[in-house]
Design an enzyme around this catalytic site. Structure first.
Site, PDB file in Angstrom:
ATOM      1  N   GLU A 151       1.014  -1.222   0.022  1.00 22.35           N
ATOM      2  CA  GLU A 151       0.067   0.004   0.070  1.00 22.35           C
ATOM      3  C   GLU A 151       0.974   1.192  -0.024  1.00 22.35           C
ATOM      4  OE1 GLU A 151      -3.100  -0.218   3.215  1.00 22.35           O
ATOM      5  OE2 GLU A 151      -3.508  -2.303   2.455  1.00 22.35           O
ATOM      6  N   CYS A 170      -1.831  -6.714   6.664  1.00 26.85           N
ATOM      7  CA  CYS A 170      -0.920  -7.840   6.284  1.00 26.85           C
ATOM      8  C   CYS A 170      -0.088  -8.537   7.200  1.00 26.85           C
ATOM      9  CB  CYS A 170      -0.280  -7.794   4.751  1.00 26.85           C
ATOM     10  SG  CYS A 170      -1.414  -7.252   3.607  1.00 26.85           S
ATOM     11  N   LYS A 223       1.147   2.965   8.155  1.00 27.80           N
ATOM     12  CA  LYS A 223       2.330   3.791   7.347  1.00 27.80           C
ATOM     13  C   LYS A 223       2.026   4.888   6.239  1.00 27.80           C
ATOM     14  CE  LYS A 223       2.229   0.450   3.189  1.00 27.80           C
ATOM     15  NZ  LYS A 223       3.297  -0.292   2.261  1.00 27.80           N
TER      16      LYS A 223
HETATM   17  N1  LIG Z   1      -3.839  -4.421   1.167  1.00 24.61           N
HETATM   18  C1  LIG Z   1      -2.541  -5.033   1.060  1.00 24.61           C
HETATM   19  O1  LIG Z   1      -1.420  -4.250   0.971  1.00 24.61           O
HETATM   20  C2  LIG Z   1      -2.393  -6.416   0.467  1.00 24.61           C
HETATM   21  C3  LIG Z   1      -1.342  -6.904  -0.168  1.00 24.61           C
HETATM   22  C4  LIG Z   1      -0.802  -8.152  -0.624  1.00 24.61           C
HETATM   23  C5  LIG Z   1      -1.999  -9.158  -0.266  1.00 24.61           C
HETATM   24  N2  LIG Z   1      -3.139  -8.744   0.321  1.00 24.61           N
HETATM   25  C6  LIG Z   1      -4.055  -9.627   0.408  1.00 24.61           C
HETATM   26  O2  LIG Z   1      -5.201  -9.357  -0.493  1.00 24.61           O
HETATM   27  C7  LIG Z   1      -6.341  -9.638   0.089  1.00 24.61           C
HETATM   28  C8  LIG Z   1      -7.459  -8.783   0.044  1.00 24.61           C
HETATM   29  O3  LIG Z   1      -6.801  -7.500   0.912  1.00 24.61           O
HETATM   30  P1  LIG Z   1      -7.361  -6.037   0.766  1.00 24.61           P
HETATM   31  O4  LIG Z   1      -6.513  -5.049   1.603  1.00 24.61           O
HETATM   32  O5  LIG Z   1      -7.512  -5.647  -0.675  1.00 24.61           O
HETATM   33  O6  LIG Z   1      -8.880  -6.099   1.669  1.00 24.61           O
HETATM   34  P2  LIG Z   1     -10.238  -5.115   1.606  1.00 24.61           P
HETATM   35  O7  LIG Z   1     -10.863  -5.524   2.858  1.00 24.61           O
HETATM   36  O8  LIG Z   1      -9.618  -3.597   1.223  1.00 24.61           O
HETATM   37  O9  LIG Z   1     -11.065  -5.586   0.280  1.00 24.61           O
HETATM   38  C9  LIG Z   1     -11.784  -6.754   0.212  1.00 24.61           C
HETATM   39  C10 LIG Z   1     -12.921  -6.774  -0.427  1.00 24.61           C
HETATM   40  O10 LIG Z   1     -13.683  -7.885  -0.806  1.00 24.61           O
HETATM   41  C11 LIG Z   1     -15.126  -7.594  -0.363  1.00 24.61           C
HETATM   42  N3  LIG Z   1     -15.604  -8.683  -0.550  1.00 24.61           N
HETATM   43  C12 LIG Z   1     -15.964  -9.676   0.593  1.00 24.61           C
HETATM   44  N4  LIG Z   1     -16.436 -10.877   0.292  1.00 24.61           N
HETATM   45  C13 LIG Z   1     -16.906 -10.714  -0.876  1.00 24.61           C
HETATM   46  C14 LIG Z   1     -17.518 -11.440  -2.075  1.00 24.61           C
HETATM   47  N5  LIG Z   1     -18.061 -12.767  -1.520  1.00 24.61           N
HETATM   48  N6  LIG Z   1     -17.722 -10.939  -3.171  1.00 24.61           N
HETATM   49  C15 LIG Z   1     -17.195  -9.931  -3.450  1.00 24.61           C
HETATM   50  N7  LIG Z   1     -16.632  -8.949  -2.726  1.00 24.61           N
HETATM   51  C16 LIG Z   1     -16.164  -9.311  -1.348  1.00 24.61           C
HETATM   52  C17 LIG Z   1     -15.121  -6.602   0.600  1.00 24.61           C
HETATM   53  O11 LIG Z   1     -16.326  -5.934   0.407  1.00 24.61           O
HETATM   54  C18 LIG Z   1     -13.961  -5.660   0.438  1.00 24.61           C
HETATM   55  O12 LIG Z   1     -14.409  -4.461  -0.235  1.00 24.61           O
HETATM   56  C19 LIG Z   1      -6.020 -10.106   1.474  1.00 24.61           C
HETATM   57  O13 LIG Z   1      -6.015 -11.692   1.794  1.00 24.61           O
HETATM   58  C20 LIG Z   1      -4.755  -9.528   1.929  1.00 24.61           C
HETATM   59  O14 LIG Z   1      -4.069 -10.141   2.827  1.00 24.61           O
HETATM   60  C21 LIG Z   1      -3.224  -7.466   0.912  1.00 24.61           C
END
Ligand SMILES: NC(=O)c1ccc[n+]([C@@H]2O[C@H](COP(=O)([O-])OP(=O)(O)OC[C@H]3O[C@@H](n4cnc5c(N)ncnc54)[C@H](O)[C@@H]3O)[C@@H](O)[C@H]2O)c1
Length: 455
Positions: free
Chosen positions: A158, A270, A331
């Site tokens: 991020e 994360c 951060k």
């Molecule tokens: N944020 C980061 O920096 C980052 C980096 C690498 C990996 N990840 C991983 O990626 C994944 C997502 O993280 P994020 O930070 O984007 O999460 P987030 O919470 O920002 O986004 C997840 C989204 O999924 C939606 N959602 C939930 N259930 C759903 C469904 N059944 N159908 C459609 N949409 C649905 C939620 O409403 C939400 O908007 C996690 O597993 C996280 O560990 C995150």
């Protein structure tokens, strides 16, 4: 290529926007109507540099659209990226309810071959669960449609997410060793070709290794941070300077300079949850990880380091004291407040009777929301926390300044003004932003992490 992204959060939205930017037709699905409304209204629900412009550009060109309609989203892409959240369960293991719900929806509505790509960070074995959930739904419908599940963990950070996605260090693809898996690898190669024009960045492997790679990467980085935090605390006790130690070890190419900055503990969506989840996976697999348990415990402790410094100066009872707080997000360059160390600090200062004047360049709205939730059990404390639009306003009449997030705009403050406004002329710096001699030269007292200051 027609692509569906399931989950339009930090990862899904960046993935969708970047894939649209290189010419794909992307449909992003989310269950959160308010997020989709914001996106369809021309905005974005998060702060990520460059993302708003990219989404607007591609939306105007008809390459990206947003919906809550699951059937439409499943019908759209042959490739279905699952990018939903995987928050910690009660015992710290990854809660897969959103992932399996997304998989079920795909199984319920698919009408032709699909490549289902797990982009969420998921424990080893999740692809099998996704496959089982889809198969179950297909069986319920009496359908026999082929599909394959691929693991493609995301490594973006991020704050620099677009840069990371556009120029990835590596693209990990875990696929099955059958014809569908091979077809998926081909499709992934085509899809990611624009992101590796300079040199090959794709690493193909089996699904379980891909799933483990993501946890291994985050756990390794978190370990470096916790180790440096412990060393910083030791340096402080011994009268050494962690900044000099950092340079001394970072110059070794086997160690390198990255992720060696001590601070107020890691947060975010994360590291905390991924370290915990890998620890639980290790335990369940009968190979408990002493290292991961220690990394997590050290981080929990480190989140309290600033509050400890404050009580070291002012005692346990902080009634009548006011602290300026610079930085709230976990951060810089994000409004993400998940597991932010600022939340731990704010709660403990307020509980000890202090008032807080906080400033963050972008995270104040999100902070109001999450800190409101954090203080549900002590709602009367919320009145002691004031948000200030300008960093300088937060200083007015405060006893001391506490820095908790290393936003660039905090790096070179007007120390004369800081001294004028702070009653005690004290900076407690949770990110070691300043040269102690410069701060001292301005007549300020300085308490960094792991360095000799002049408190
Ligand atoms: N944020 C980061 O920096 C980052 C980096 C690498 C990996 N990840 C991983 O990626 C994944 C997502 O993280 P994020 O930070 O984007 O999460 P987030 O919470 O920002 O986004 C997840 C989204 O999924 C939606 N959602 C939930 N259930 C759903 C469904 N059944 N159908 C459609 N949409 C649905 C939620 O409403 C939400 O908007 C996690 O597993 C996280 O560990 C995150």
């Amino acid at each position: 290529m027609k692509i569906t992204i399931v989950g339009s959060g930090y990862v899904g939205l960046v993935t969708g926007a970047c894939l649209a930017e290189v010419g794909n037709q992307v449909l992003c699905l989310d269950v959160d109507q308010s997020k989709i409304d914001i996106l369809n209204g021309g905005g974005i629900p998060i702060h990520e540099p460059g993302l708003l412009e990219m989404v607007r550009r591609n939306r105007a060109a008809g390459r990206i659209a947003f919906t809550t309609d699951t059937a439409q989203a499943v019908a759209w892409g042959e490739v279905q990226f699952i990018a939903v959240g995987t928050p910690p369960d009660e015992d710290g293991s990854a809660d897969l309810k959103y992932v399996t719900a997304a998989a079920r929806n795909i199984g319920r509505h698919m009408d032709g071959f699909k490549i289902v790509v797990d982009k969420s960070t998921v424990p080893v074995g999740t692809a099998d669960k996704v496959r089982a959930a889809i198969s179950e739904e297909l069986a319920r419908r009496g359908s026999k449609i082929d599909f394959t599940v691929v693991s493609n963990p995301e490594f973006l950070k991020e704050g620099v997410a677009i840069e990371d996605f556009m120029r990835p260090d590596r693209i990990v693809i875990g696929a099955t060793d059958d014809s569908h898996g091979q077809r998926a690898c081909q499709v992934m190669r085509t899809l990611y070709a624009p992101f590796q024009r300079n040199h090959e960045r794709m690493l193909f492997m089996d699904v379980r290794s891909a799933e483990l790679t993501k946890y291994a990467a985050n756990a390794m980085l978190a370990t470096r941070i916790s180790f440096m935090n412990e060393l910083a605390n030791l340096a402080e006790r011994l009268g050494a300077d962690i900044e000099l130690v950092r340079r001394g070890i970072g110059s070794d190419p086997r160690i390198g300079y990255d992720f060696l900055y001590p601070g107020a503990g890691y947060g975010g969506s994360c590291f905390p949850k991924d370290v915990q989840a890998l620890a639980r996976t290790s335990e369940t697999a009968g190979v408990p990880s002493r290292i991961l348990e220690a990394v997590e415990a050290a981080n929990e402790e480190q989140k309290r380091v600033l509050a400890r410094k404050v009580t070291g100066f002012y005692g346990a009872d902080l009634s009548g004291r006011t602290f300026a707080l610079w930085g709230l997000s976990f951060k810089p360059n994000t409004d993400d407040m998940r597991e932010a160390p600022s939340r731990v600090l704010i709660r403990s200062l307020l509980m000890a009777g202090a008032s807080i004047q906080a400033h963050d360049p972008v995270a104040m709205d999100e902070a109001r929301r999450v800190i409101g939730l954090d203080l549900q059990d002590r709602p009367e404390l919320i009145a002691q926390l004031r948000y200030c639009e300008q960093a300088e306003d937060a200083l007015q009449g405060a006893d001391a300044l506490i820095i908790i997030t290393e936003w660039k705009t905090f790096r070179s403050p007007d120390f004369v003004l800081v001294k004028e406004r702070l009653k005690d002329g004290l900076i407690i710096d949770g990110r070691n932003l300043y040269d102690p001699t410069v701060v001292a030269g301005a007549g300020l007292r300085y308490a960094p992490i792991g360095r000799p200051g002049n408190p």
